[in-house]
Design an enzyme around this catalytic site. Structure first.
Site, PDB file in Angstrom:
ATOM      1  CE  LYS A  22      30.681  47.278  45.942  1.00  0.00           C
ATOM      2  NZ  LYS A  22      31.923  47.333  45.182  1.00  0.00           N
ATOM      3  CG  ASN A  23      33.238  42.885  47.631  1.00  0.00           C
ATOM      4  OD1 ASN A  23      32.776  43.735  46.876  1.00  0.00           O
ATOM      5  ND2 ASN A  23      34.504  42.909  48.019  1.00  0.00           N
ATOM      6  NE  ARG A  97      34.094  43.530  37.143  1.00  0.00           N
ATOM      7  CZ  ARG A  97      34.757  43.283  36.017  1.00  0.00           C
ATOM      8  NH1 ARG A  97      34.674  44.116  35.014  1.00  0.00           N
ATOM      9  NH2 ARG A  97      35.502  42.211  35.893  1.00  0.00           N
ATOM     10  CG  ASP A 121      36.247  50.405  41.846  1.00  0.00           C
ATOM     11  OD1 ASP A 121      35.604  51.457  41.887  1.00  0.00           O
ATOM     12  OD2 ASP A 121      36.362  49.639  42.816  1.00  0.00           O
ATOM     13  CG  ASP A 319      38.547  45.077  47.539  1.00  0.00           C
ATOM     14  OD1 ASP A 319      39.087  45.378  46.465  1.00  0.00           O
ATOM     15  OD2 ASP A 319      37.426  44.559  47.615  1.00  0.00           O
ATOM     16  CG  MET A 341      45.194  40.170  42.557  1.00  0.00           C
ATOM     17  SD  MET A 341      43.739  39.646  43.483  1.00  0.00           S
ATOM     18  CE  MET A 341      44.432  38.333  44.482  1.00  0.00           C
TER      19      MET A 341
END
Length: 435
Positions: A22-23, A97, A121, A319, A341
């Site tokens: 996905k990223n 995002r 998110d 993640d 983070m």
């Protein structure tokens, strides 16, 4: 709003193939704007965030052709820049995002970019400074309309320069790289992100005619070019989904083979799960996790409690901390989870505590998990998914629990995991989608 009804306590067995990353997909899809020629992309995951970005590209005038279930062709030879000024564009972009990475390609190729404040998110502050400071150092002008929360970037004649990024932001690095490929002269990015997905983006741009060196390190050198051509690109398997399947197998005492995992691109992810006591075998590029009732958390060499913390690549990805946390619930031993983070990402543990987990939330960044070692099963409850990764962590907990659980707001899970209910049901799970 949709929900999952999950029957817990079932053991799974079989093979599962991870979706495309996905990223990586969000970066690669934005990069199609850099050329008027056709770009073909394979292994695109059929998930909400990716589908929304493809729809947004189409609305911008990009020709989109679906070649197969996971393959698309894109051609940005007639981009409608006037669409950027419409309410429709701003509304759609604000719900995603990844839309922020449209700015770099738009700025590099067309000299302008406009975007409303991106969504995504709700996991704490996610500042955008790195993106815009980088654009400014290339010579662009940055304006922010605070009242309407709209970013505007303008810069027709970008110039290469040296810049030290204030943080090794993956999306920030990707955005700056995509703008810099068209900047006149040489650009050097120090403290650049070097994740495999960023490496994939740079490799793709080089095939298109860019001149990027230092790929895989934290210092990138970019020689500006006048034009880029089309290419064909295949996404990596999603490392977050792979880690999720490893944790799922351990929690549910299941025998699962993760196919085509490209293990050499996973960094320390497998070793981190091994430190929880999870056994796995590498069979070529497949990961085999045997069904085991007990697994014991490692300690540091001096016997002190293990800490698992997130870090920029090649450290452990943030993640997967939610997955590590939930997996440790039924281990033997104790582990401290340190989420550095994002300050809101651990708040989902209250749902796990309600299910019977022994977790101490020390502060917004740290949680201590005291493993139950299967002495007590978790119990099914009704809960709500707050974000993508926490949603899957709650799904794993529900599948390992005694009784039935309901997970609401599964749209969050759908944003990052492709047909997760159908794929897990094929292995023996009992997950029912309720609309």
């Amino acid at each position: 709003m949709s929900s999952f009804r999950v029957k817990g306590g079932l053991k799974l067995k079989g093979e599962i193939t991870p979706q495309g990353a996905k990223n990586e997909a969000l970066q690669i899809l934005c990069a199609v704007l850099l050329t008027p020629e056709k770009v073909t992309i394979h292994k695109i995951p059929n998930i909400r965030d990716v589908n929304m970005l493809i729809e947004l590209l189409s609305d911008m005038g990009v020709k989109v052709e679906r070649l197969g279930p996971e393959s698309y062709a894109f051609q940005a030879d007639n981009v409608n820049l006037k669409y950027l000024d419409t309410e429709d564009f701003l509304k759609k972009a604000s719900s995603l995002r990844g839309s922020v990475m449209l700015l770099g390609p738009l700025l590099g190729r067309f000299g302008t970019g406009r975007l409303s404040k991106p969504g995504g998110d709700k996991i704490g502050r996610r500042r955008m400074d790195t993106h815009f400071l980088g654009f400014q150092k290339l010579g662009a002008q940055f304006n922010y309309d605070k009242n309407n929360e709209i970013y505007h970037i303008d810069g027709k004649n970008l110039k290469g320069t040296y810049m030290l990024l204030d943080e090794a932001s993956v999306t920030g690095t990707a955005n700056i790289v995509m703008a810099a490929v068209y900047a006149e002269g040489k650009t050097t990015l120090y403290n650049a992100a070097c994740e495999p997905y960023l490496q994939q983006l740079c490799d793709m741009l080089n095939r298109m005619g860019a001149k990027i060196t230092g790929i895989g390190s934290n210092m990138l050198h970019i020689e500006g070019v006048k034009n880029l051509k089309g290419t064909v690109h295949t996404l990596l398997p999603d490392m977050i989904e792979i880690g999720s399947f490893i944790g799922l197998a351990a929690m549910t005492q299941s025998e699962i083979t993760i196919k085509d995992a490209q293990i050499h691109r996973l960094g320390i992810i497998p070793d981190t799960f091994k430190r929880l006591g999870i056994e796995m075998e590498f069979r070529g590029d497949d990961i085999f996790i045997p069904a085991k009732k007990h697994f014991e958390i490692d300690t540091f060499i001096d016997g002190s409690i293990l800490t698992v913390a997130d870090a920029i690549w090649p450290g452990f990805t943030p993640d997967l901390l939610s997955i590590i946390l939930v997996t440790a619930i039924q281990a033997k031993g104790t582990v401290l989870i340190h989420q550095k983070m994002f300050e809101s990402r651990l708040f989902f543990v209250d749902k796990l505590i309600d299910m019977g987990a022994q977790i101490i939330l020390c502060d917004p960044h740290r949680a201590t998990v005291i493993g139950l070692d299967r002495k007590y099963p978790l119990r099914g409850i009704r809960m709500t998914s707050p974000d993508i990764r926490a949603g899957v962590a709650l799904l794993i907990a529900a599948m390992s629990a005694e009784g039935t659980s309901i997970i609401d707001n599964i749209e969050q899970i759908d944003r990052g995991y492709q047909h997760i209910d159908q794929r897990l049901n094929a292995l023996g799970a009992d997950i029912v989608r309720i609309d």
